[in-house]
Design a protein around this motif. Structure first.
Motif, mmCIF file in Angstrom:
data_model
loop_
_atom_site.group_PDB
_atom_site.id
_atom_site.type_symbol
_atom_site.label_atom_id
_atom_site.label_comp_id
_atom_site.label_asym_id
_atom_site.label_seq_id
_atom_site.Cartn_x
_atom_site.Cartn_y
_atom_site.Cartn_z
ATOM 1 N N THR A 226 0.834 -1.208 0.000
ATOM 2 C CA THR A 226 0.000 0.000 0.000
ATOM 3 C C THR A 226 0.866 1.254 0.000
ATOM 4 O OG1 THR A 226 -1.789 -1.123 1.185
ATOM 5 C CG2 THR A 226 -1.766 1.283 1.271
ATOM 6 N N VAL A 227 1.895 1.258 0.844
ATOM 7 C CA VAL A 227 2.830 2.385 0.874
ATOM 8 C C VAL A 227 3.483 2.573 -0.489
ATOM 9 C CG1 VAL A 227 4.969 3.258 1.890
ATOM 10 C CG2 VAL A 227 3.278 2.141 3.340
ATOM 11 N N SER A 228 3.883 1.464 -1.100
ATOM 12 C CA SER A 228 4.528 1.526 -2.408
ATOM 13 C C SER A 228 3.615 2.145 -3.456
ATOM 14 C CB SER A 228 4.956 0.123 -2.839
ATOM 15 O OG SER A 228 5.454 0.135 -4.159
ATOM 16 N N VAL A 229 2.363 1.715 -3.481
ATOM 17 C CA VAL A 229 1.409 2.242 -4.461
ATOM 18 C C VAL A 229 1.189 3.740 -4.241
ATOM 19 C CG1 VAL A 229 -1.016 2.183 -5.169
ATOM 20 C CG2 VAL A 229 0.255 0.059 -4.902
ATOM 21 N N LEU A 230 1.067 4.138 -2.970
ATOM 22 C CA LEU A 230 0.838 5.548 -2.665
ATOM 23 C C LEU A 230 2.016 6.428 -3.069
ATOM 24 C CD1 LEU A 230 -0.891 5.268 0.835
ATOM 25 C CD2 LEU A 230 -1.944 5.962 -1.330
ATOM 26 N N PHE A 231 3.200 5.837 -3.202
ATOM 27 C CA PHE A 231 4.359 6.616 -3.664
ATOM 28 C C PHE A 231 4.523 6.534 -5.175
ATOM 29 C CE2 PHE A 231 9.136 7.579 -3.153
ATOM 30 C CZ PHE A 231 8.886 8.936 -3.130
ATOM 31 N N ILE A 232 4.200 5.391 -5.755
ATOM 32 C CA ILE A 232 4.366 5.226 -7.197
ATOM 33 C C ILE A 232 3.353 6.067 -7.971
ATOM 34 C CG2 ILE A 232 4.021 3.561 -9.071
ATOM 35 C CD1 ILE A 232 5.496 1.540 -7.416
ATOM 36 N N LEU A 233 2.151 6.223 -7.436
ATOM 37 C CA LEU A 233 1.145 7.034 -8.131
ATOM 38 C C LEU A 233 1.652 8.454 -8.410
ATOM 39 C CD1 LEU A 233 -2.157 5.910 -6.366
ATOM 40 C CD2 LEU A 233 -1.606 5.640 -8.789
ATOM 41 N N PRO A 234 2.175 9.182 -7.416
ATOM 42 C CA PRO A 234 2.719 10.518 -7.717
ATOM 43 C C PRO A 234 3.950 10.478 -8.617
ATOM 44 C CG PRO A 234 2.244 10.301 -5.379
ATOM 45 C CD PRO A 234 2.130 8.934 -5.963
ATOM 46 N N GLN A 361 1.416 2.235 -12.109
ATOM 47 C CA GLN A 361 2.074 2.984 -13.187
ATOM 48 C C GLN A 361 1.158 3.171 -14.384
ATOM 49 O OE1 GLN A 361 5.566 0.573 -13.677
ATOM 50 N NE2 GLN A 361 6.773 1.785 -12.242
ATOM 51 N N VAL A 362 0.063 2.411 -14.441
ATOM 52 C CA VAL A 362 -0.962 2.651 -15.448
ATOM 53 C C VAL A 362 -1.902 3.758 -14.974
ATOM 54 C CG1 VAL A 362 -2.897 1.654 -16.720
ATOM 55 C CG2 VAL A 362 -0.857 0.282 -16.309
#
Length: 411
Positions: A226-234, A361-362
């Protein structure tokens, strides 16, 4: 049952670094030539951007599906054959894209390359098999720095070889992938002994959603992903919107914008290859990952001020802080995930994480372009900063293993 071969005491790091470089280069190689390749098949200039966007999305989308499956296959059958398969698939995808002839062939080539790019999760599993827990952050950092180098060198190679023809970069990449496959066939030992492999494997394991569910069944893994997704989105938002903001706010052309992406790659190399080992030795994975997220918050906030100030130095400073924080965080995340997963599930967990990250990333570029077109640069990057704040909050509230503490306890 007799084990096929003992696990190597140390990973063949040169081969693994070069393979990671190829996976990264495969994503960035197309940047300088893709608009010209697409223009051959889509005369309408207004439709070209849509096609380019979908070609970029299909790569990440199929990586999302393939990462957990390839990771689970490597848990069952070993890391070596999956890495070999991934390199073979990349070579085939490059050749098909280079041949072209129709949009279908372009999508087919990028699709095959995206499917096999999921082998990066197997590479991380190989490192987990062969590296002591307290040293994994350092090795993951070296791999991250190599990925950053691929992000820099990929566009340069694509632009340089395109003078020989638009297909030349893809044929060259196919040849290098094939040579790397041949190299690995002779020098790469298996890292996962038969006694540590998944005992039960059937067709249901090929369902990527099943593998994602299995990879995320551990609460700590779910929180880290979850942390990873919240950082990859920006971060993925920045990759798309930054070009538009530089054009609209600073009146930059393509040449000036390209320097920003080179800075991103350089920051990855410096942060993960030089700075990260020093930080890990002093602070450990958990606190270093928090530092990376904090740098991301400051960097995204500075980028939100660029449309207001029209300041190029502010843009570069924001990119440097955010990209460096992203590099530090990604390496420590891989180490934290590895420490959170049992030995027999390393490939599945790393693959699940890579798959969810690919899906982010999509979504990031699609959400970012929509926000920018409706609200402008400042609200878009401010929203990105808020998302990274959420990531830091989730990580801070989670009880994660810290390899530095493990190492001190062992001493």
């Amino acid at each position: 049952m007799t084990e096929i071969s003992p696990a190597p005491k140390r990973p063949p790091i040169l081969f693994l670094l070069f393979t990671a470089f190829l996976f990264s280069m495969g994503l960035s190689l197309v940047f300088p030539v893709l608009p010209f390749v697409v223009a051959k098949y889509v005369p309408n200039i207004h439709q070209q951007a849509t096609v380019i966007g979908w070609l970029a999305a299909i790569y990440a989308f199929l990586t999302f599906f393939s990462s957990p499956v390839l990771g689970t296959l490597s848990d069952a059958y070993g890391r070596r054959p999956i890495l070999m398969l991934s390199l073979l698939g990349s070579a085939i995808g490059y050749v098909i894209f280079g041949i072209g002839g129709s949009l279908f062939m372009l999508f087919l080539g990028r699709g095959i390359d995206g499917l096999t790019a999921g082998g990066l999760s197997t590479l991380f599993g190989y490192v987990a098999d062969t590296t002591p827990e307290e040293e994994r952050g350092k090795v993951f950092g070296q791999i991250g720095a190599t990925i950053g180098a691929g992000f820099i060198i990929g566009p340069a190679i694509g632009g340089l070889l395109s003078h020989l023809g638009l297909s030349a970069p893809f044929y060259a990449a196919a040849a290098v992938s094939a040579l790397n496959l041949l190299w690995g066939y002779f020098i790469l030992p298996e890292s996962l002994p038969a006694s540590r492999r998944t005992k039960h494997f059937d067709a249901s394991h090929l369902n990527p959603l099943t593998q994602l569910r299995g990879a995320l069944e551990l609460p700590i893994v779910r929180r880290l992903v979850t942390v990873s997704v919240l950082f990859i989105l920006p971060f993925s938002l920045m990759q798309v919107v930054l070009t538009l903001m530089a054009r609209d706010s600073l009146h930059w052309g393509p040449g000036q914008v390209s320097t920003v992406f080179m800075v991103v790659g350089v920051c990855d190399i410096v942060a993960q290859g030089l700075l990260l080992p020093i930080l890990l030795k002093r602070f450990g994975d958990r606190r270093v990952s928090q530092l990376g997220l904090s740098m991301g918050i400051v960097g995204m906030t500075l980028l939100a001020l660029v449309p207001v100030t029209a300041s190029a130095p502010l843009l570069y400073l924001g990119v440097i802080l955010f990209a460096s924080g992203e590099g530090i965080f990604n390496a420590t995340l891989a180490s934290l995930l590895s420490a959170s997963a049992p030995d027999e599930a390393q490939g599945r967990v790393q693959g699940g994480a890579q798959g969810v990250q690919s899906l982010a990333q999509v979504a990031g570029p699609l959400a970012g372009s929509t926000l920018y077109s409706r609200l402008g640069g400042t609200p878009t990057f401010a929203a990105g900063a808020v998302v990274v704040v959420l990531a830091l909050a989730v990580l801070t509230c989670s009880r994660t293993p810290d390899t530095a503490q493990h190492a001190e306890a062992a001493d």
